[in-house]
Design an enzyme around this catalytic site. Structure first.
Site, PDB file in Angstrom:
ATOM      1  CG  ASP A  16      -1.802   1.546   1.094  1.00 54.61           C
ATOM      2  OD1 ASP A  16      -3.063   1.390   0.438  1.00 54.61           O
ATOM      3  OD2 ASP A  16      -1.851   1.866   2.514  1.00 54.61           O
ATOM      4  CG  ASP A  18      -1.781   7.795   0.524  1.00 50.91           C
ATOM      5  OD1 ASP A  18      -1.556   8.550   0.336  1.00 50.91           O
ATOM      6  OD2 ASP A  18      -2.249   7.010  -0.971  1.00 50.91           O
TER       7      ASP A  18
END
Length: 283
Positions: A16, A18
């Site tokens: 991922d 953010d």
């Protein structure tokens, strides 16, 4: 679930972005040296995001600017996933995107018809849209409720997008909720994490068994749940949305394989010692 680090490297890694690799315009501690070491070993690294406000090329440019040179082919986000899903599942249909420009541009480039006329809209696409207003809500309402012809789909289920300093912005789930509330309908498909289609997109072109690929992220509800659905091992970083209390409250089947305070703790302890790494580095 273990708070200890993995004892071996995996065949590929999905990260991922953010609150996992970066927060705002800064890489999180350990991210740079971890990714650099994986690449040095020839291990494929791919980056995933539910954020549809940037095109994959923009994410590649951002990572490169932050010190992690990245090719656009290494990025899988909901701009590409939603475009591919519409082409595969609703070819030739008319779409109304409640979205920012990167997704709108991608739909147009793919030849997908776009309209704001409720009488001809087949699919309302809800996304993270900082320009969402009553006019857009009315168009969606008319297409779904009055004309009874459109379905509602969404790029991602995130409630908010994390920002530095503990702040955030309302994300796609807020827009979906507004449309569902006024129309009485339900979103029929969400293509971003935790839907396993994101894994398929990210691993395209790699001969890697998902069971030998590690998913790394900061959210139980999206990153870790996608890994569970795809049959992948997972690691939760305590740098974003979910914390140890959330992990303890989750059903055993929905917990990550590992919980990490620093992302570079993915490196096995023996290799960590060989490299001479310590926890005081911000690289």
């Amino acid at each position: 679930m273990s708070v200890e680090r993995p004892t071996e490297f995996f065949d590929a890694y999905l990260f991922d972005l953010d609150a996992t690799i970066f927060l705002g315009d800064e890489l999180l501690p350990g991210a740079a040296r971890l990714v650099t070491e994986l690449r040095r070993r020839g291990i494929p690294v791919r980056f995933l995001s539910n954020n549809a406000t940037r095109a994959p090329s923009q994410y590649a440019d951002k990572l490169t600017r932050l010190g992690l040179p990245t090719d656009v082919a290494d990025i899988a986000n909901t701009v590409a996933t939603m475009t591919g899903w519409l082409l595969a599942n609703h070819p030739g249909e008319v779409v109304f995107p409640i979205a920012e420009q990167p997704l709108v541009d991608a739909l147009r480039e793919a030849g997908i018809a776009i309209s704001e006329d409720p009488g001809e809209i087949d699919v309302v696409v809800a996304s993270y849209d900082r320009g969402f207003d009553y006019r857009k809500l009315q168009i969606a309402f008319d297409a779904i409720w009055f004309h009874e012809r459109a379905i509602l789909v969404a790029t991602n289920p995130d409630r908010f997008c994390p920002f530095p300093g503990g702040r955030g912005e309302p994300d796609c789930a807020a827009i979906v909720a507004a449309i569902e509330a006024c129309t009485g309908t339900k979103c029929v498909q969400t293509v971003g994490k935790p839907d396993p289609s994101m894994v398929t997109q990210a691993l395209r072109g790699l001969d890697v068994d998902p069971a030998r690929c590690l998913m790394v992220g900061d959210r139980l509800s999206t990153d870790i749940q996608m890994a569970v659905r795809a049959g992948m091992p997972s690691a939760l970083t305590l740098t974003g949305d979910s914390d140890l209390d959330d992990v303890a409250a989750a059903a055993e089947a929905d917990r990550p394989t590992w919980v990490l305070r620093r992302i570079d703790h993915l490196v096995p302890a023996a290799v960590w010692a060989e490299l001479g790494w310590g926890d005081d580095s911000s690289d």
